[in-house]
Design a protein around this motif. Structure first.
Motif, short mmCIF file in Angstrom:
data_model
loop_
_atom_site.label_atom_id
_atom_site.label_comp_id
_atom_site.label_asym_id
_atom_site.label_seq_id
_atom_site.Cartn_x
_atom_site.Cartn_y
_atom_site.Cartn_z
N GLU A 12 -2.66 -7.62 3.58
CA GLU A 12 -3.40 -6.99 2.49
C GLU A 12 -3.37 -7.89 1.27
OE1 GLU A 12 -5.12 -4.16 2.66
OE2 GLU A 12 -4.51 -3.84 4.72
N GLY A 13 -4.30 -7.68 0.38
CA GLY A 13 -4.37 -8.48 -0.85
C GLY A 13 -3.37 -8.00 -1.86
N ARG A 14 -3.83 -7.70 -3.05
CA ARG A 14 -2.94 -7.23 -4.11
C ARG A 14 -2.24 -5.94 -3.66
NH1 ARG A 14 -7.84 -7.17 -6.37
NH2 ARG A 14 -7.56 -4.99 -6.92
N PRO A 15 -1.02 -5.68 -4.17
CA PRO A 15 -0.29 -4.48 -3.77
C PRO A 15 -1.04 -3.19 -4.12
CG PRO A 15 1.10 -5.93 -5.09
CD PRO A 15 -0.26 -6.55 -5.03
N ASP A 16 -1.91 -3.22 -5.15
CA ASP A 16 -2.61 -1.99 -5.52
C ASP A 16 -3.90 -1.80 -4.72
OD1 ASP A 16 -3.89 -4.13 -6.72
OD2 ASP A 16 -4.39 -3.04 -8.55
N GLU A 17 -4.17 -2.71 -3.80
CA GLU A 17 -5.38 -2.62 -2.99
C GLU A 17 -5.10 -1.70 -1.79
OE1 GLU A 17 -7.51 -6.03 -0.68
OE2 GLU A 17 -7.65 -6.42 -2.82
N LEU A 18 -5.95 -0.69 -1.62
CA LEU A 18 -5.75 0.26 -0.52
C LEU A 18 -6.24 -0.31 0.80
CD1 LEU A 18 -7.00 3.65 -1.99
CD2 LEU A 18 -4.66 2.98 -1.52
N PRO A 19 -5.54 0.04 1.89
CA PRO A 19 -6.10 -0.30 3.20
C PRO A 19 -7.46 0.37 3.35
CG PRO A 19 -3.85 0.54 3.39
CD PRO A 19 -4.28 0.72 1.96
N GLU A 20 -8.36 -0.24 4.08
CA GLU A 20 -9.73 0.25 4.23
C GLU A 20 -9.77 1.69 4.77
OE1 GLU A 20 -13.64 0.81 6.30
OE2 GLU A 20 -11.75 0.44 7.34
N TYR A 21 -8.95 2.00 5.76
CA TYR A 21 -8.93 3.36 6.32
C TYR A 21 -8.52 4.37 5.25
CZ TYR A 21 -7.97 7.33 9.37
OH TYR A 21 -7.99 8.57 9.96
N ALA A 22 -7.52 4.02 4.45
CA ALA A 22 -7.06 4.92 3.39
C ALA A 22 -8.18 5.17 2.38
CB ALA A 22 -5.83 4.34 2.69
N GLU A 23 -8.91 4.13 2.02
CA GLU A 23 -10.04 4.30 1.09
C GLU A 23 -11.05 5.29 1.66
OE1 GLU A 23 -12.06 0.79 -0.22
OE2 GLU A 23 -10.19 -0.16 -0.86
N ARG A 24 -11.34 5.17 2.94
CA ARG A 24 -12.32 6.05 3.57
C ARG A 24 -11.84 7.50 3.59
NH1 ARG A 24 -13.28 3.94 9.04
NH2 ARG A 24 -14.94 5.45 9.15
N VAL A 25 -10.56 7.71 3.89
CA VAL A 25 -9.99 9.06 3.88
C VAL A 25 -10.10 9.67 2.49
CG1 VAL A 25 -7.82 10.38 4.06
CG2 VAL A 25 -8.42 8.72 5.84
N LEU A 26 -9.74 8.90 1.47
CA LEU A 26 -9.77 9.39 0.09
C LEU A 26 -11.20 9.69 -0.36
CD1 LEU A 26 -7.02 7.16 -1.54
CD2 LEU A 26 -6.78 9.44 -0.53
N GLU A 27 -12.16 8.90 0.11
CA GLU A 27 -13.56 9.16 -0.22
C GLU A 27 -14.00 10.52 0.33
OE1 GLU A 27 -15.92 5.86 1.17
OE2 GLU A 27 -14.98 4.49 -0.26
N VAL A 28 -13.58 10.84 1.56
CA VAL A 28 -13.93 12.14 2.14
C VAL A 28 -13.28 13.26 1.32
CG1 VAL A 28 -13.74 13.65 4.17
CG2 VAL A 28 -14.29 11.23 4.47
N ALA A 29 -12.01 13.09 0.96
CA ALA A 29 -11.31 14.11 0.16
C ALA A 29 -12.05 14.37 -1.15
CB ALA A 29 -9.87 13.67 -0.12
N GLU A 30 -12.59 13.31 -1.75
CA GLU A 30 -13.31 13.47 -3.02
C GLU A 30 -14.64 14.19 -2.85
OE1 GLU A 30 -13.35 9.37 -4.38
OE2 GLU A 30 -11.80 9.87 -5.85
N ARG A 31 -15.20 14.18 -1.66
CA ARG A 31 -16.50 14.83 -1.41
C ARG A 31 -16.39 16.33 -1.18
NH1 ARG A 31 -20.18 11.18 2.48
NH2 ARG A 31 -21.46 13.03 2.16
N ILE A 32 -15.20 16.81 -0.85
CA ILE A 32 -15.02 18.23 -0.54
C ILE A 32 -15.25 19.03 -1.83
CG2 ILE A 32 -13.44 20.00 0.32
CD1 ILE A 32 -11.92 17.65 1.73
N PRO A 33 -16.19 19.98 -1.79
CA PRO A 33 -16.49 20.73 -3.03
C PRO A 33 -15.34 21.64 -3.46
CG PRO A 33 -18.13 21.16 -1.28
CD PRO A 33 -17.00 20.39 -0.66
N PRO A 34 -15.25 21.92 -4.75
CA PRO A 34 -14.24 22.88 -5.23
C PRO A 34 -14.37 24.20 -4.48
CG PRO A 34 -15.32 21.80 -7.08
CD PRO A 34 -16.07 21.40 -5.84
#
Length: 126
Positions: A12-34
């Motif tokens: 991985e690059g910088r320590p604050d860079e997320l693995p690609e799979y993690a980014e995708r999971v978090l994107e889905v979490a952000e799409r879930i409506p309140p």
């Protein structure tokens, strides 16, 4: 050593860079409506990659920056150790809950999965 060395070893690059799979999971979490939720397995199915455990691991490691309370266990039980914080969020968002039975540990409600579960379809604004 710890997590820094693990990330470097993984290329991985910088320590604050997320693995690609993690980014995708978090994107889905952000799409879930309140007021709605998806299970760990729903998120994995949506991504067509990984499974409930992988999604759960991503949420445990990186989920603090997204609406983590909207990614839940399939049985509707509140996230152990975060029940009251999650319950406050569910009540504020109007997420459907089932009243706790008298035998329920701590008398905590569960999510009403039949009504709260989101299938990923765009919200109907009619």
């Amino acid at each position: 050593m710890g997590w820094m060395s693990e990330q470097s070893a993984a290329g991985e690059g910088r320590p604050d860079e997320l693995p690609e799979y993690a980014e995708r999971v978090l994107e889905v979490a952000e799409r879930i409506p309140p007021g709605r939720v998806m299970t760990y397995g729903d998120v994995a199915e949506w991504l067509e990659e990984g499974g409930p455990r992988q999604v759960g691991r991503v949420m445990a490691l990186y989920g603090g920056a997204v609406p983590w309370w909207r990614v839940v266990r399939a049985d509707g039980a509140l996230l152990p150790g975060h029940e009251l914080r999650a319950l406050d969020r569910y009540r504020a968002e109007g997420t459907p809950l089932k009243q706790a039975s008298r035998s329920a540990e701590g008398h905590l409600p569960r999510l009403d999965m039949r009504r709260a579960r989101w299938d990923g379809a765009p919200a109907d604004h009619s």
